[in-house]
Design a protein around this motif. Structure first.
Motif: not given
Length: 188
Positions: A107, A115, A117, A110, A152
């Motif tokens: 990742v 963001h 993943s 975050y 995730l």
């Protein structure tokens, strides 16, 4: 679908492994391919928090040379991942927790714009077993798993807690049916 199951129990034939086996059989019956990874036999160091993995956001760039990067690659290559753990001290076992911590390498950004993943949109599920009731025992593990799914950017497709476990031979038939239900929810 390709499904990876992560057995986080120290026991190869304990309650968690038994229920996980029922889930896996149902998945295979439904036509899916299943690979079980028994984490007790893997060398997985704890996350060092060095953030070197952040320098390569589109790949697993962990500096540790152990089994974790290969397992994470198999998770990324799968359509779904099922985490399976007994409840130890209100949480995941150390076997699976080390791998969860190492998921940090999957990742970037975050809680920030952008963001991303390497597990984004993957289906994930949780199977947990324990000797006690859900209340005052397993609910923290399930709350943590919800947060892991969000971290995730994965799609949580199901979970199951089997409490009151003693030995696998004493698991009631209703648990086998619940395991089949978890399998179906993971691929629905």
């Amino acid at each position: 679908m390709q499904i990876t199951t992560l057995l986080g129990s120290a026991k190869k034939k304990g309650n968690t492994a038994t229920v996980l086996g029922w889930v896996e059989v149902e998945l295979e019956t439904l036509g899916h391919s299943v690979e079980r990874i028994y984490l007790q036999n893997k060398t997985i160091g704890g996350c060092m928090g060095c953030a070197k993995c952040r320098q390569t956001p589109d790949a697993i760039a962990c500096v540790q040379k152990d089994d974790a990067p290969d397992i994470l690659e198999r998770m990324i290559a799968s359509d779904a991942v099922l985490y399976a753990s007994p409840v130890y001290f209100w949480e995941f076992t150390s076997q699976i927790k080390r791998l969860i911590d190492r998921s940090y390498a999957l990742v970037t950004n975050y809680h920030q714009p952008g963001h991303t993943s390497l597990m984004a949109n993957k289906r994930i599920g949780l199977l947990a077993t324990g000797g006690g009731a859900y209340e005052n025992n397993a609910e923290g593990l399930f709350t943590a798993f919800d947060r892991i799914a969000a971290f995730l950017l994965a799609e949580k497709k199901g979970n199951l807690y089997v409490g009151g476990c003693s030995i696998p031979a004493d698991l009631p038939e209703t648990v086998r049916e619940q395991a089949k239900g978890l399998a179906r929810s993971l691929v629905a």
